[in-house]
Design an enzyme around this catalytic site. Structure first.
Site, PDB file in Angstrom:
ATOM      1  N   GLY A  60       0.888  -1.461  -0.235  1.00  0.00           N
ATOM      2  CA  GLY A  60       0.044  -0.086   0.030  1.00  0.00           C
ATOM      3  C   GLY A  60       1.018   1.391   0.045  1.00  0.00           C
ATOM      4  O   GLY A  60       2.111   1.231   0.033  1.00  0.00           O
TER       5      GLY A  60
ATOM      6  N   GLY B 250       1.983   5.168   1.312  1.00  0.00           N
ATOM      7  CA  GLY B 250       2.495   5.807   2.686  1.00  0.00           C
ATOM      8  C   GLY B 250       1.289   6.442   3.162  1.00  0.00           C
ATOM      9  O   GLY B 250       0.757   6.389   4.433  1.00  0.00           O
ATOM     10  N   PRO B 251       0.607   7.410   2.486  1.00  0.00           N
ATOM     11  CA  PRO B 251      -0.384   8.431   3.245  1.00  0.00           C
ATOM     12  C   PRO B 251      -1.757   7.367   3.598  1.00  0.00           C
ATOM     13  O   PRO B 251      -2.587   7.769   4.543  1.00  0.00           O
ATOM     14  CB  PRO B 251      -1.022   9.459   2.127  1.00  0.00           C
TER      15      PRO B 251
ATOM     16  N   VAL C  59      -2.014   3.185   4.088  1.00  0.00           N
ATOM     17  CA  VAL C  59      -1.605   1.768   4.646  1.00  0.00           C
ATOM     18  C   VAL C  59      -0.594   2.447   5.948  1.00  0.00           C
ATOM     19  O   VAL C  59      -0.509   1.944   7.085  1.00  0.00           O
ATOM     20  CB  VAL C  59      -1.029   0.952   3.937  1.00  0.00           C
ATOM     21  N   GLY C  60       0.639   3.375   5.561  1.00  0.00           N
ATOM     22  CA  GLY C  60       1.332   3.699   6.362  1.00  0.00           C
ATOM     23  C   GLY C  60       0.986   4.641   7.325  1.00  0.00           C
ATOM     24  O   GLY C  60       1.196   4.296   8.705  1.00  0.00           O
TER      25      GLY C  60
ATOM     26  N   GLU D 293      15.179   5.534  10.095  1.00  0.00           N
ATOM     27  CA  GLU D 293      16.332   5.778   9.445  1.00  0.00           C
ATOM     28  C   GLU D 293      16.133   6.695   8.153  1.00  0.00           C
ATOM     29  O   GLU D 293      15.449   6.332   7.314  1.00  0.00           O
ATOM     30  CB  GLU D 293      16.917   4.497   8.949  1.00  0.00           C
TER      31      GLU D 293
ATOM     32  N   CYS E 241      21.338   6.054   1.272  1.00  0.00           N
ATOM     33  CA  CYS E 241      21.146   6.942   2.236  1.00  0.00           C
ATOM     34  C   CYS E 241      22.387   7.480   2.679  1.00  0.00           C
ATOM     35  O   CYS E 241      22.679   8.566   3.148  1.00  0.00           O
ATOM     36  CB  CYS E 241      20.174   6.598   3.186  1.00  0.00           C
TER      37      CYS E 241
ATOM     38  N   GLU F 145      19.963  16.323  -0.242  1.00  0.00           N
ATOM     39  CA  GLU F 145      20.273  14.817  -0.789  1.00  0.00           C
ATOM     40  C   GLU F 145      19.624  14.807  -2.359  1.00  0.00           C
ATOM     41  O   GLU F 145      18.583  15.244  -2.475  1.00  0.00           O
ATOM     42  CB  GLU F 145      19.597  13.857  -0.058  1.00  0.00           C
TER      43      GLU F 145
HETATM   44  P1  NAD Z   1       9.681   7.809   1.108  1.00  0.00           P
HETATM   45  O1  NAD Z   1       9.963   8.473   2.354  1.00  0.00           O
HETATM   46  O2  NAD Z   1       9.158   8.384   0.106  1.00  0.00           O
HETATM   47  O3  NAD Z   1       9.123   6.244   1.191  1.00  0.00           O
HETATM   48  C1  NAD Z   1       9.887   5.255   2.170  1.00  0.00           C
HETATM   49  C2  NAD Z   1       8.404   4.507   2.796  1.00  0.00           C
HETATM   50  O4  NAD Z   1       7.549   5.360   3.324  1.00  0.00           O
HETATM   51  C3  NAD Z   1       7.630   3.941   1.594  1.00  0.00           C
HETATM   52  O5  NAD Z   1       7.163   2.671   1.829  1.00  0.00           O
HETATM   53  C4  NAD Z   1       6.328   4.828   1.602  1.00  0.00           C
HETATM   54  O6  NAD Z   1       5.243   4.210   0.851  1.00  0.00           O
HETATM   55  C5  NAD Z   1       6.317   5.336   3.006  1.00  0.00           C
HETATM   56  N1  NAD Z   1       5.553   6.464   3.193  1.00  0.00           N
HETATM   57  C6  NAD Z   1       5.572   7.673   2.376  1.00  0.00           C
HETATM   58  N2  NAD Z   1       4.749   8.637   3.078  1.00  0.00           N
HETATM   59  C7  NAD Z   1       4.463   8.120   4.443  1.00  0.00           C
HETATM   60  C8  NAD Z   1       3.497   8.465   5.197  1.00  0.00           C
HETATM   61  N3  NAD Z   1       3.075   9.893   5.119  1.00  0.00           N
HETATM   62  N4  NAD Z   1       3.277   7.652   6.301  1.00  0.00           N
HETATM   63  C9  NAD Z   1       3.911   6.410   6.307  1.00  0.00           C
HETATM   64  N5  NAD Z   1       4.588   6.031   5.458  1.00  0.00           N
HETATM   65  C10 NAD Z   1       4.834   6.888   4.261  1.00  0.00           C
HETATM   66  O7  NAD Z   1      11.304   7.496   0.579  1.00  0.00           O
HETATM   67  P2  NAD Z   1      11.897   6.611  -0.739  1.00  0.00           P
HETATM   68  O8  NAD Z   1      11.707   7.490  -1.830  1.00  0.00           O
HETATM   69  O9  NAD Z   1      11.141   5.229  -0.918  1.00  0.00           O
HETATM   70  O10 NAD Z   1      13.421   6.257  -0.210  1.00  0.00           O
HETATM   71  C11 NAD Z   1      14.324   7.245  -0.343  1.00  0.00           C
HETATM   72  C12 NAD Z   1      14.563   7.911   0.916  1.00  0.00           C
HETATM   73  O11 NAD Z   1      15.008   7.074   1.937  1.00  0.00           O
HETATM   74  C13 NAD Z   1      15.930   8.785   0.709  1.00  0.00           C
HETATM   75  O12 NAD Z   1      15.710  10.003   1.511  1.00  0.00           O
HETATM   76  C14 NAD Z   1      16.941   7.887   1.545  1.00  0.00           C
HETATM   77  O13 NAD Z   1      17.996   8.659   2.105  1.00  0.00           O
HETATM   78  C15 NAD Z   1      16.284   7.306   2.713  1.00  0.00           C
HETATM   79  N6  NAD Z   1      16.828   5.946   3.207  1.00  0.00           N
HETATM   80  C16 NAD Z   1      17.494   5.906   4.264  1.00  0.00           C
HETATM   81  C17 NAD Z   1      18.001   4.857   4.641  1.00  0.00           C
HETATM   82  C18 NAD Z   1      18.819   4.801   5.983  1.00  0.00           C
HETATM   83  O14 NAD Z   1      18.754   3.642   6.606  1.00  0.00           O
HETATM   84  N7  NAD Z   1      18.853   5.973   6.806  1.00  0.00           N
HETATM   85  C19 NAD Z   1      18.017   3.916   3.966  1.00  0.00           C
HETATM   86  C20 NAD Z   1      17.493   3.839   2.983  1.00  0.00           C
HETATM   87  C21 NAD Z   1      16.925   4.962   2.181  1.00  0.00           C
END
Ligand code: NAD
Length: 480
Positions: free
Chosen positions: A202, A204-205, A207-208, A246, A280, A384
Site C-alpha cells: 500500500g 504511505g499516506p 496504509v503507512g 532511518e 542514504c 540529498e
Molecule cells: P519515502 O519516504 O518516499 O518512502 C519510504 C516509505 O515510506 C515507503 O514505503 C512509502 O510508502 C512510505 N511513506 C511515504 N509517506 C508516508 C507517510 N506519510 N506515512 C507513512 N509512510 C509513508 O522514501 P523513498 O523515496 O522510498 O526512499 C528514499 C529515501 O529513503 C531517501 O531519503 C533515503 O535517504 C532514505 N533512506 C534511508 C535509509 C537509512 O537507513 N537511513 C536507507 C534507505 C533509504
C-alpha cells in the site's frame, strides 16, 4: 505479467478489502512488468489483529525456539537468493551482479549477525542493587521500508522483531513489491506461526498512516525520506508509540593529503555512484586537503568518465538506471540547479549518457556527474540528490575539514582517509555521524547502523537492532 493481488495475513494469502491496482514498472525501459494491489486501513486492521493475537503466544517462546526458527529462515533465504536478486533488479534497477551479491545477500548477512547477537543476548540480568531486569518483546511492530535497498531494509526490521518475540506488519515500498512478496514466502516456508509476520502492500499516506496511527501497534520502525519520517512521528504521537527512524543523508568524505589519495578518491567516487547514487549513506560530499585537491579532481573526473552505465539485466560492475521518472526528473533538476548556481561542472551533466544500448532510451539512465569547488551555501552541498552526483571542495586545516563535514542537517555516515592514526581517531571523535568509515573501510553486518541529527534515531543491525524491539521490566529479588 506478474500479478500480486494478495496480502499475507495470519499465515495465509488473502484478498484485499477493496482491490486497487497499481502497475509495477521496470526502470531500464519503464515497461510494465506486473501489477500490485494496494491496501487500505481495513486491511491494516486485519493484519494488526492477527499480529496482536499471535503476540500472546509468540512473545512467550524461548530464545532457543526463536533461534531454531531463525536458522531455518537462513536456510530458506539462502535457497531463494537468486530469486530475490532477480526481483530486486527488475523492480528497482540494480544491475544483476550487485542485486544478487550485495542487495539480496544483505538479507542473509544481517540475519546471521542477528542470530549471533541473539545467542549472546541475556534475557535477564541482575543489577548491582540486586534488582532483576528482564528484556521483553515490545508488542506489535509496524514496519515501513523504502525501495532503494528493499531487502536490506526489510531484513533490518523484520528479523529483530522475529528474533525478540515481537510480531509485525510490514508495509514495503509500493514500488518494490516483488522482493517483499518473495520475503513473505520465505518466512512462510521457514515455519513461523500464523500472525507473527504479516504483509500489506500500500501507499504511505493510506496504509503507512493507518499503521502509524493504530492503537494496537506498539512501535513503528521507518526507513525513508525525512519528510515521510516526520509524518510517521506525528501520526504515532497520539498513541505514544516508540518510533525509530532511518532517514536521509549527505555524508562527507574527508581525504587528507597523507592518505593514498588516488585510491581513496577513486573509491569515494565509486561509492557515491554505487546503486546509482540511491543510498542514504553514500559519500556525496568529498572534501580534499588543498595540496592534493588538483590531483583529486583529475582522478575523480577520470573515474566518472569511465563509469559504465548499462542494462541492469546484464552481469558486471556497471551502474543501472535511476529508479523511476520522479527520481530522474529530480536528479535532472538538481544538476540544473548546480549549473544555475554557477557551480563548476567537472564531469557528466544533464541528460542521458551517450552510447546507451538500443531499447534503453526510455529507461531512467543519467550521467554520473561531479561538481567541483562547491560551497556550503549551495543547494548541492545541503540537499540529498539521491542520484550519481558528487560535490567536491578543498580545505586547508583539520579544523576546517571537521567544520565543513559537520555543516549539514544530516549525520548518517562520515568517511575519512589519512595515513596518521592519531589524526584518524581525533577527527572520527568529532564527526557528528552514526558511522565512520576510515581509509575505505566501513563497519560490518552486526554493527549499529543509524544516524545523528535529521538522519534519524535508533540503530539497526546486531545487538543494537535487537534492543530497539525490547521493553525493559524490573522486579525485586523474590522474598517472603
Ligand atoms: P519515502 O519516504 O518516499 O518512502 C519510504 C516509505 O515510506 C515507503 O514505503 C512509502 O510508502 C512510505 N511513506 C511515504 N509517506 C508516508 C507517510 N506519510 N506515512 C507513512 N509512510 C509513508 O522514501 P523513498 O523515496 O522510498 O526512499 C528514499 C529515501 O529513503 C531517501 O531519503 C533515503 O535517504 C532514505 N533512506 C534511508 C535509509 C537509512 O537507513 N537511513 C536507507 C534507505 C533509504
Amino acid at each position: 505479467m506478474i500479478t500480486l493481488d494478495k496480502f499475507y495475513i495470519n499465515g495465509e494469502w488473502v484478498s484485499p478489502d477493496a482491490p486497487q491496482d497499481m502497475p509495477i514498472l521496470t526502470p531500464s525501459t519503464n515497461a510494465q512488468v506486473g501489477v500490485v494491489s494496494l491496501g487500505n486501513a481495513l486491511d491494516v486492521d486485519r493484519a494488526v489483529a492477527a499480529a496482536k493475537a499471535a503476540f500472546e503466544t509468540f512473545s512467550l517462546t524461548s530464545k532457543d525456539e526463536r533461534l531454531t526458527l531463525l536458522r531455518r529462515l537462513a536456510d530458506v533465504t539462502r535457497a531463494r537468493l537468486d530469486d530475490l536478486g532477480r526481483a530486486i533488479s527488475m523492480e528497482m534497477g540494480a544491475p544483476a551482479t550487485m542485486a544478487r551479491a550485495v542487495q539480496a545477500e544483505s538479507g542473509l548477512g544481517h540475519l546471521e549477525a542477528f542470530i549471533a547477537a541473539l545467542e549472546a543476548h541475556d534475557e535477564e540480568e541482575t543489577l548491582p542493587n540486586g534488582d532483576i531486569v528482564s528484556y521483553e518483546p515490545i508488542g506489535v511492530c509496524g514496519l515501513i521500508t523504502p525501495w532503494n535497498w528493499p531487502i536490506n531494509q526489510i531484513a533490518l526490521k523484520v528479523i529483530p522483531a522475529l528474533a525478540t518475540g515481537a510480531t509485525c506488519v510490514l508495509k514495503p515500498s509500493e514500488h518494490t513489491p516483488l522482493s517483499a512478496q518473495i520475503y513473505a514466502e520465505i518466512i512462510h516456508e521457514a515455519g513461523y506461526p500464523a500472525g507473527v509476520f504479516n504483509l500489506v502492500f500500500g501507499e504511505g499516506p493510506t496504509v503507512g498512516a493507518a499503521l502509524s496511527q493504530h492503537p494496537d501497534v506498539a512501535m513503528m520502525s521507518f526507513t525513508g525520506s525525512t519528510r515521510a519520517g516526520s509524518a510517521v512521528s506525528r501520526d504515532a504521537a497520539a498513541t505514544i508509540k516508540r518510533v525509530t527512524l532511518e532517514l536521509g543523508g549527505k555524508s562527507p568524505n574527508i581525504i587528507f593529503a597523507d592518505a593514498d589519495v588516488d585510491a581513496m578518491v577513486a573509491q569515494g567516487v565509486a561509492e557515491c555512484f554505487d546503486n546509482t547514487g540511491q543510498s542514504c549513506n553514500a559519500p556525496t560530499r568529498m572534501l580534499v586537503e588543498r595540496s592534493a585537491y588538483a590531483r583529486a579532481l583529475e582522478v575523480a573526473r577520470s573515474v566518472a568518465e569511465h563509469q559504465a552505465v548499462d542494462d541492469p539485466a546484464l552481469e558486471g560492475d556497471h551502474i543501472g538506471p535511476l529508479f523511476d521518472q520522479i527520481q530522474y526528473d529530480r536528479v535532472q533538476a538538481m544538476i540544473q540547479t548546480g549549473i544555475d548556481e554557477g557551480t563548476r561542472l567537472l564531469a557528466g551533466g544533464l541528460g542521458r549518457p551517450d552510447g546507451l544500448a538500443q531499447g534503453l532510451e526510455t529507461g531512467w539512465f543519467v550521467r554520473p556527474t561531479i561538481f567541483a569547488d562547491v560551497t556550503p551555501e549551495m543547494t548541492l552541498w545541503r540537499e540529498e540528490v539521491f542520484g550519481p552526483v558528487l560535490v567536491m571542495a578543498p580545505f586547508d586545516t583539520e579544523e576546517e575539514a571537521i567544520a565543513l563535514a559537520n555543516d549539514t542537517d544530516y549525520g548518517l555516515d562520515a568517511y575519512l582517509s589519512t595515513g596518521d592514526e592519531a589524526r584518524a581517531l581525533r577527527v572520527a571523535r568529532r564527526l557528528r555521524a552514526g558511522g565512520i568509515h576510515i581509509n575505505g573501510r566501513g563497519s560490518d553486518y552486526g554493527s549499529p547502523f543509524g544516524g545523528f541529527k535529521q538522519s534519524g534515531n535508533g540503530r539497526e543491525g546486531g545487538r543494537f537492532g535487537l534492543e530497539d524491539y525490547l521493553e525493559v521490566k524490573v522486579r525485586p529479588p523474590f522474598a517472603v
